[in-house]
Scaffold this motif. Structure first.
Motif, PDB file in Angstrom:
ATOM      1  N   LEU A 228      59.388 -24.272 -30.247  1.00  0.00           N
ATOM      2  CA  LEU A 228      59.811 -25.586 -31.095  1.00  0.00           C
ATOM      3  C   LEU A 228      58.741 -26.375 -31.766  1.00  0.00           C
ATOM      4  O   LEU A 228      58.449 -26.942 -32.908  1.00  0.00           O
ATOM      5  CB  LEU A 228      60.773 -26.533 -30.335  1.00  0.00           C
TER       6      LEU A 228
ATOM      7  N   ARG B 191      61.597 -25.399 -39.148  1.00  0.00           N
ATOM      8  CA  ARG B 191      62.495 -26.452 -38.552  1.00  0.00           C
ATOM      9  C   ARG B 191      63.851 -26.532 -39.235  1.00  0.00           C
ATOM     10  O   ARG B 191      64.838 -27.098 -38.535  1.00  0.00           O
ATOM     11  CB  ARG B 191      61.825 -27.806 -38.364  1.00  0.00           C
TER      12      ARG B 191
ATOM     13  N   TRP C 296      67.051 -22.886 -35.728  1.00  0.00           N
ATOM     14  CA  TRP C 296      66.331 -23.615 -35.062  1.00  0.00           C
ATOM     15  C   TRP C 296      66.760 -25.183 -34.753  1.00  0.00           C
ATOM     16  O   TRP C 296      66.656 -25.941 -33.800  1.00  0.00           O
ATOM     17  CB  TRP C 296      64.856 -23.684 -35.622  1.00  0.00           C
TER      18      TRP C 296
END
Length: 942
Positions: free
Chosen positions: A839, A847, A852
């Protein structure tokens, strides 16, 4: 009479393969189950056969009664074979003091091993090498067609070897054990001897005259090229066998039964080829003129069978094949055609060679001398030169070209001007030119890797075709970024850097370090991807760490896992690596250790069972210091229940305080220790690892976040294990098939694992365990007891690939409200540290991807940051694939953030859309915990 001799030789061939199987097994115990040890036994066996053939050339014509002499040889083979099978393990112990000074000089050590093995096998294998020339001499006196005689004897003997190979693996070893199998093989030799004695008088007076015996010289001018052809054909076929087996291991599981099936295919091809050539020579005594065509055709078949192999395996799914009929189905099209043609060529070459010898014994002896000498060289060329230097595919091409060279030695003028000559040469050259180069990388290695990455994004990072195995590192990707690595050797996944694999592998160090007051020395048997070794090097108290692994390539490739040498455990100055079999290391070392941990490959694989027997555990116990601890891998997923219990009982018979622990699902851990009078460690010492920053971070990653969780992994101690294994016999060296029999048949799987998941019973056993009281602080025992309840929940959550809404929300809620644990919530939502560590390095465009975003929400949830988690889930509700799970967990997050009314409103809005996709248990949970009941609201509105 010929039928009687062929039957006798069939029995002799069966006995020889049973003995060879036993010698391989026993030599592995004596000298270690390394590729060197296997090659040494094979070279000693083949070298003895060659020596016997040489004696036949030298003295064979002076023997007046060949069948009577043969009977005596069968007795010698039986007595020597049984003696060797019984004595080899003890001889290994006797020879250890002589070999120990050279333990760190592998070249010298392996040369000495070769010498000892060769000398030990000399008597029985030399006697075996004499048998074919003697029977050929006897039978040719009754049938003057030497080629026919040679083909019949050679074919029936090899067919007996097929029977012996399967008999040993599928019946003898399982029912009689090693020692019983040795006596059974000896009885077969005795039977052959008795029948030979009864027929000896028929052949006694049929001996060559003095004049005939005087003219047994070999004519080098005409026979040398046939000897070269016989030598090269033996070399090529044995090298091919090595390469074929390595290739097939990309598709089959590598058990001893699989190896026996593959060997049976090769031997069956050779035997039927010999018998077919015998029939051919009965109608055409000059059939040897076609030997060149046979050799070229073998080369063509070598290419064709490799090129067509994908059409064979496409009938099976991705799994590694284990059932014997499956192995036979894929092995036969690949190996049988070339083996068959090799059997034909051997017989035709013998028929041609007979024209250069005036004696059948001399012709047979010199033929087998050349062929077996070539086979001895071929075994080493295939395993130690071709595979590690050229790899499987290039090796096949080289050996295909060798068949062209064999054909040139077999060239006959009277066929050189025919259309057949040009046709077969043309097809051979076309085959070589169009050899399917690239199929290994494009298809076969890809298949081996894909087996462990089904429905995932992955790629092969590195491949090493080494001496002992074909090794691949495969990386699991998520949107092009590495999550973790997996090490695959041949067709088996050996290890992984995935967090769940790190959990159980590092536990083998974390647990003993917590309860041992001052561990200074450690031994790791089998390195894998280095997770256990890394746990050792992160433990500051260790001053000396020994790592033993059978594969140099595995250790060298570990730089893929640890590209930074400062992080690589093998570069730690406290670590000494040994390229050796783990059991042989224990037999030869004088060291003792505070911790010995073992994670060998699964025990059903060929030659690995010796690392799971009671005798091996005895060696571990002997090399533990007072208070030393042993931890050992128990892979239930690879074993039948009966086999697993046999290993547990073997461990229990050695360690009086043996205990069984959870690792990760079916990866369990056996723990035992050498008694000590020391008091339990202090609570401060026990908790020390959780206060070391680097260790504590990894503990959190693998879901062992607080010291109390460690004890909740306990399953049972010696009393429980004794009751569990009361109906089985322990796994011992003499009965290695206690590990294989049930699993091969596919019987008795998973019931044992299910019975071990009763956490309430495990808590009571933990609380009353004397071994726990002797090693754990009293305070820690009491603090651990509640965590058995949480472990039950965690155990049901660790199927991280499961859909979150199919799981039990009540267990998760208890963990979130009663503990500080974060990992269970992450697992519940399908997250893991392997994904979370990516991440921080994502680009802004990445993102916003739903996958995600969900990972971000999962971590916020696990950290009890409920308002932020609810906000992170909002965008996901716009994605149809994520709507249900995002809405349900947003409702839950709002409730946990004390915004129950907002949660109720969302539930009422979404219920009509979610009614059929969300289980009723979730709505029951919301009603019981938060008073939310959208079902009633929607019903009243209607």
């Amino acid at each position: 009479m010929a039928l009687i001799l062929c039957t006798i030789f069939f029995i002799s061939g069966a006995s020889a393969l049973v003995f060879e199987t036993l010698w391989f097994h026993q030599a592995g115990i004596a000298f270690g189950n390394s590729v060197w040890a296997s090659s040494l036994v094979l070279s000693g066996f083949m070298g003895g056969l060659a020596l016997g053939s040489a004696i036949a050339v030298w003295r064979g014509d002076r023997i007046r009664s060949p069948v009577l002499t043969y009977a005596g040889l069968e007795i010698v083979i039986g007595v020597a074979g049984v003696s060797l099978a019984l004595a080899l393990p003890s001889l290994g112990t006797v020879l250890t003091p002589l070999l120990k000074p050279f333990f760190d000089v592998p070249l010298v050590l392996n040369i000495l091993r070769l010498l000892f093995v060769f000398l030990l096998l000399l008597v029985p294998s030399t006697a075996m090498g004499l048998t074919l020339p003697l029977l050929a001499k006897a039978l040719v006196l009754a049938d003057s067609n030497f080629g026919r005689v040679l083909g019949r004897l050679y074919g029936w003997n090899t067919l007996g070897a097929v029977f012996g190979a399967l008999l040993a693996e599928l019946l003898f070893l399982e029912t009689l054990g090693v020692r019983g199998s040795a006596f059974a093989a000896g009885a077969m030799n005795l039977t052959a001897a008795i029948f030979a004695l009864k027929t000896a008088r028929v052949f006694y007076n049929q001996v060559p005259t003095t004049e005939q015996r005087a003219t047994t010289a070999f004519h080098w001018a005409s026979g040398a090229r046939w000897l070269c052809a016989a030598f090269l054909s033996g070399l090529t076929l044995l090298a091919l066998e090595v390469v074929w087996f390595r290739f097939l291991l990309l598709y089959v599981d590598g058990s001893s039964v699989s190896f026996s099936a593959m060997l049976a295919v090769v031997l069956a091809g050779i035997s039927l080829g010999g018998l077919s050539a015998s029939i051919w020579l009965r109608t055409d005594t000059h059939a040897h003129r076609f030997s060149m065509a046979i050799a070229f055709t073998a080369g063509i078949a070598c290419v064709a069978t490799y090129g067509m192999f994908p059409t064979v395996v496409d009938h099976f799914d991705q799994r590694a094949l284990s059932k014997i009929f499956e192995v036979l189905i894929v092995a036969t099209p690949l190996m049988f055609p070339v083996a068959f043609l090799s059997g034909v060529f051997f017989t035709l070459a013998g028929s041609a060679l007979r024209l250069s010898c005036s004696s059948a014994a001399t012709a047979t002896g010199i033929l087998t001398l050349a062929n077996t000498t070539g086979a001895t060289v071929g075994a080493f060329v295939g395993g130690f030169l071709l595979l590690p230097v050229a790899g499987i595919e290039a090796s096949l091409l080289v050996l295909t070209i060798c068949y062209g060279a064999i054909a040139m030695f077999a060239f006959e003028k009277d066929i050189g001007r025919t259309r057949h000559f040009y046709a077969v040469v043309g097809v051979y050259l076309i085959s070589v030119f169009f050899f399917p180069t690239g199929a290994m990388a494009r298809r076969h290695l890809t298949t081996a890797a894909a087996r462990w990455a089904v429905d995932q994004e992955w790629r092969v990072v590195d491949v090493r075709e080494g001496i002992s195995e074909t090794s691949l590192y495969v990386e699991r990707l998520m949107f092009g970024r590495r999550q973790y690595l997996r090490l695959v050797t041949n067709s088996v996944s050996m290890s992984s850097t995935r967090f769940n694999a790190r959990r159980y592998m590092k536990l083998y160090v974390y647990l003993p370090v917590a309860i041992h007051d001052d561990p200074k020395s450690a031994l790791l048997i089998s390195y894998g991807v280095g997770s256990t070794a890394k746990a050792m090097t992160e433990t500051s108290s260790f001053e000396e760490i020994d790592v033993v692994d059978i594969s140099k390539d595995i250790l060298e490739m570990n730089s893929i896992v640890f590209p930074d040498s400062s992080e690589n455990p093998l570069y730690d100055p406290r670590v000494t690596a040994h390229i050796e079999d783990g059991r042989y290391f224990l037999q030869t070392t004088d060291k003792s250790f505070d911790l010995i941990t073992g994670e060998p490959p699964p025990p059903q694989l060929a030659d690995v069972v010796n690392l799971y027997t009671q005798e091996h555990f005895d060696l571990i116990y002997e090399h533990l210091n007072e208070g030393g601890i042993a931890t050992y891998w128990l892979p239930l997923h690879s074993l039948s229940d009966r086999s697993a219990k046999a290993i547990i009982k073997a461990f229990l018979n050695v360690f009086a305080d043996a205990s069984l622990w959870h690792g990760w699902r079916e990866d369990l851990m056996l723990v035992g220790s050498r008694p000590t009078r020391r008091a339990p460690v202090s609570t401060v010492w026990f908790e020390n690892q959780w206060n070391e920053p680097s260790i504590a971070a990894e503990m959190k990653n693998i879901g062992l976040e607080v010291p109390e969780q460690l004890g909740s992994l306990f399953i049972g101690g010696p009393d429980f294990l004794a009751e569990l294994t009361q109906t089985v016999q322990p796994l011992v060296d003499n009965f290695p098939k206690r590990i294989v029999a049930d699993s091969v048949l596919g019987q008795g799987r998973n019931e044992l694992f299910a019975s071990l998941r009763d956490t309430d019973a495990a808590r009571e056993r933990f609380k009353s365990s004397e071994a726990i009281r002797r090693s754990w602080p009293d305070v820690m025992i009491e603090r651990t007891l509640p965590y058995f309840d949480y472990h039950h929940t965690i155990d049901n959550l660790i199927d991280i690939s499961g859909y979150p809404l199919d799981k039990d929300i009540n267990g998760l809620h208890d963990i979130l409200t009663e503990t500080s644990l974060t990992a269970p919530a992450l697992w519940f939502l399908g997250g893991s540290p392997d994904t979370q560590h990516l991440l921080p390095i994502l680009s802004p465009d990445e993102r916003v991807l739903p996958a995600w975003q969900f990972q971000v929400a999962a971590m916020l949830f696990a950290e009890r940051r409920y308002p932020e988690a609810a906000a992170a889930l909002v965008p996901l509700e716009e994605q149809p694939a994520f709507f249900a799970v995002a809405r349900i967990f947003r409702i839950y997050a709002l409730c946990m953030a004390s915004e129950v009314e907002a949660g109720r409103s969302l539930a009422e809005q979404a219920y009509p859309r979610l009614a059929e996709s969300v289980r009723e248990s979730w709505w029951d949970f919301f009603e019981e915990r938060f008073g939310i009941e959208p079902r009633l609201t929607v019903s009243s509105e209607r």
